[in-house]
Design an enzyme around this catalytic site. Sequence first.
Site, short mmCIF file in Angstrom:
data_model
loop_
_atom_site.label_atom_id
_atom_site.label_comp_id
_atom_site.label_asym_id
_atom_site.label_seq_id
_atom_site.Cartn_x
_atom_site.Cartn_y
_atom_site.Cartn_z
CD1 TRP A 126 9.22 -115.56 12.50
CD2 TRP A 126 7.21 -114.96 13.26
NE1 TRP A 126 8.40 -115.41 11.42
CE2 TRP A 126 7.14 -115.04 11.85
CE3 TRP A 126 6.06 -114.59 13.97
CZ2 TRP A 126 5.99 -114.79 11.12
CZ3 TRP A 126 4.90 -114.34 13.24
CH2 TRP A 126 4.87 -114.44 11.84
CG ASP A 164 6.83 -123.49 1.33
OD1 ASP A 164 6.92 -124.57 0.71
OD2 ASP A 164 6.53 -123.41 2.53
NE ARG A 210 5.50 -122.12 8.31
CZ ARG A 210 5.89 -121.86 7.08
NH1 ARG A 210 7.05 -122.30 6.65
NH2 ARG A 210 5.16 -121.13 6.29
CE LYS A 220 13.22 -117.34 2.16
NZ LYS A 220 11.98 -116.60 1.94
CD1 TRP A 221 19.14 -124.38 4.74
CD2 TRP A 221 19.79 -125.49 2.91
NE1 TRP A 221 19.43 -125.67 5.11
CE2 TRP A 221 19.84 -126.38 4.02
CE3 TRP A 221 20.16 -125.97 1.65
CZ2 TRP A 221 20.25 -127.70 3.90
CZ3 TRP A 221 20.56 -127.30 1.54
CH2 TRP A 221 20.60 -128.14 2.64
CG ASP A 222 12.84 -121.08 5.48
OD1 ASP A 222 13.29 -120.80 6.60
OD2 ASP A 222 11.77 -120.61 5.04
CG MET A 223 15.94 -125.48 9.98
SD MET A 223 15.20 -125.15 11.56
CE MET A 223 16.23 -123.86 12.20
CG ASN A 224 10.30 -122.10 8.31
OD1 ASN A 224 10.59 -120.95 8.65
ND2 ASN A 224 10.14 -122.45 7.06
CB CYS A 279 15.72 -118.19 5.22
SG CYS A 279 14.08 -117.78 5.83
CG ASP A 301 9.40 -114.64 7.97
OD1 ASP A 301 10.28 -114.70 7.09
OD2 ASP A 301 8.87 -115.65 8.45
C1 GLA Z 1 9.52 -119.03 6.32
C2 GLA Z 1 10.38 -117.96 5.68
C3 GLA Z 1 9.55 -117.18 4.70
C4 GLA Z 1 8.98 -118.11 3.67
C5 GLA Z 1 8.17 -119.20 4.35
C6 GLA Z 1 7.70 -120.24 3.37
O1 GLA Z 1 8.57 -118.45 7.14
O2 GLA Z 1 10.96 -117.13 6.64
O3 GLA Z 1 10.34 -116.18 4.07
O4 GLA Z 1 10.00 -118.66 2.89
O5 GLA Z 1 8.93 -119.86 5.35
O6 GLA Z 1 6.99 -121.26 3.96
#
Ligand code: GLA
Length: 753
Positions: free
Chosen positions: A186, A353, A428, A461-465, A501, A523
């Site tokens: 990260w 978010d 997270r 923006k399709w995120d996965m954290n 993302c 990020d």
């Molecule tokens: C991740 C993404 C960020 C942002 C946050 C929102 O960390 O990489 O760009 O969208 O989630 O919670």
Amino acid sequence: MITCDNGVFLLKTDAFSALFRVSPHGQLEHLHFGAPVEASDAAALACKPGLGWGGAIAYDESNGTCLDVLPWEWSGAGRGDFRESPICLEEGPTDFCYAAHRIHRGIVPMTTGLPQARGEAETLEITLRQTDGLELTLYWTLFGGVLTRRAVLKNGTAAPVHVTKLMSFCLDLPGCFTMTTLDGGWIAEAHRHDTPVGPARVVNESVTGFSSNRHNPGFLLWEDAGEDHGRVYGFNLVWSGNHYSAAQQSLQGLTRVMGGVSPDHFRRTLQPGECLETPEAVLAWSDKGFNGLSRQMHDFVNGHIVPPAWQYRERPIVFNSWEGCGFDFTQNRLVELARQAAGLGCELFVLDDGWFGRRKDDRAGLGDYWVNKKKLPEGLAGLAEKIRAQGLEFGLWFEPEAVNPDSDLYRAHPDWTLTDGLPPLLGRHELLLDLTKPEVRDYIVENVSAVLDSAPISYVKWDMNRHSVALGAKAYDYILGLYEVLGRIFGPRPEILLESCSSGGNRFDLGMLCFGPQIWCSDDTDPIERLDIQGGLSYLYPQSTFGAHVSAAPHAQTLRTTPLSTRGNVSFFGCLGYELDLKNLLPVEEVEIRNQTEFYKANRLCLQFGRFSRQSAADGTVWQVSREGKHIAGVFHRLQHAAPGYEGLRMTGLKPGARYRVTSRLQKLRVGQFGGLVSHISPIPINPNGLLLRTADRRYGMEDGQEQFTASGAALLSGVMLQPRFTGTGYDKTLRLQGDFSAYLYTAEEETP
Ligand code: GLA
């Protein structure tokens, strides 16, 4: 062009060729992958084992054939080839021999929902069989500059077969290589690492469930190469899950290289008649160094991987709410930000978010895609209308694959999460949904689709954290589930610009790019870090796939303060966006940002889709893009040293006989950065902490490194001298005065005679 003549297969384009033949015993013997050659070269290119090596197991005692010492296009296990096998079955050895082949115009579509390259191509299909009825079909698809490969294993026996490894490709290359991988974590994704390949196996693998920020699936193999010279092989995978690739040199000097889904905990049972299909692997070769290889990969991604509706289509300048607002916003604040963003030249406003459920921080609400009316009383439609009234398009963030335990979704369906039987582990504060379950996929498709249809949303923006806990076959099926979901949501909505993302670049791969044309690289938007991140990715991915935003300084991830012009100049080599609290901008910064967006718009096609090349410079890095007679070079420095020497700029891809006008981008620097030194150029002494300097710093920028000249292509190709950097002897607007972390952009345009 693909031909087959007497058991010799030739796949050839202007850029490269692959040559192999059916061996006397039926295995596919690799002959060549590299420069374009002829089928008649087969005998000359073949390895000659002579009387062989000691310690060999004879496959055919009568003529001394030994599988272990020859190069193959695919290899089995347990028949005397002791090198790593691309296939493992619990049932035991494999030995596939030629049965039939076909040459197809175009691609041969996948059958199990895996994404694949599309467009003009030719495909060779070779079916190999074992005596027990197991069948392996290999595909080679020839695009202009690259070759793709994949395998399909079919259980033609009467009993179940258990597969623990099935690679997409395997190849034995004569030579002694270095492997370049893109590794990190990260905020430090895709840093280039070079590892010599010798007798010990070098492995590039991810077992996090996803392609990962630890080890990108793409890699290079090369011998004596640089950015612009030498022979380079490039490999990648159209796949977003666990991956594995390996290279290892044999005593005979053959390097076995393979790639595919990671065998880590992988186990699949094939009932009689069932098939297992691998993801598509991408292979390329260039004798024009890393830049040559990158160009072939870039053209392939731009022309054959990203969704057709977005191929070579200009991407808007995005303003994203995340770094400026986090979870803390109201409709009014967003509309005010949008007003400012529009005034600065942005074109699309992304609400990141925090817009749904009870999401006041990252501990709650994920999974509940109902609009939070406390923050957005007029809903998304009301907000979108107000944003669009500012002249901006509207985009939205989702993280549909995950759920917070503190959410309505989790309370209603705790059994929908991906578990491994042990107490759940959060990442997270979230768990992953089990995308192998049809009801979970339906929930995501229905909910995300309903939101997308509820307001004019032109970007997602399709995120996965988080990393996964799924092992083996479940990890594999999760990715198939994800692809199904993405296809069902975005297939009918091709006009939506999808940027994927995963905490930045935790899933930067060709599989995701088949669904959306760009990915948030990291990020980490610190421009100096981005030189490594974007620079690393650029070996295999074009700049049109990079989400690249300008953010605030000092930087949230590195505490580094960099000039705003540098932040812009680095982000130009990607899909430009802004992600900071605009209300804190100084007037002088607003002017710089307006200059940046104007410059970007005027040069957008060149910056997003121009031919990209890297050069290492004595004191930094140079990136260049070129398109239709226009060339833009970015010269980036890290630390300034005292009395730096002359610096040349050597451009590439110009016509030696043409004449070019070279102009530096107009950029201004903050006078405040000079502190008390300002007195050197001011008629009156200035207090470095006084009101006068603070006021001047807010309003006036000093021109920096301005120059304009004409030169022949020949001179620019050989290297012209730039205006000097600051040497401690005085100030002038032509000097390059930024100091540490400076960046300058030079545009060379062909003059019409
Ligand atoms: C991740 C993404 C960020 C942002 C946050 C929102 O960390 O990489 O760009 O969208 O989630 O919670």
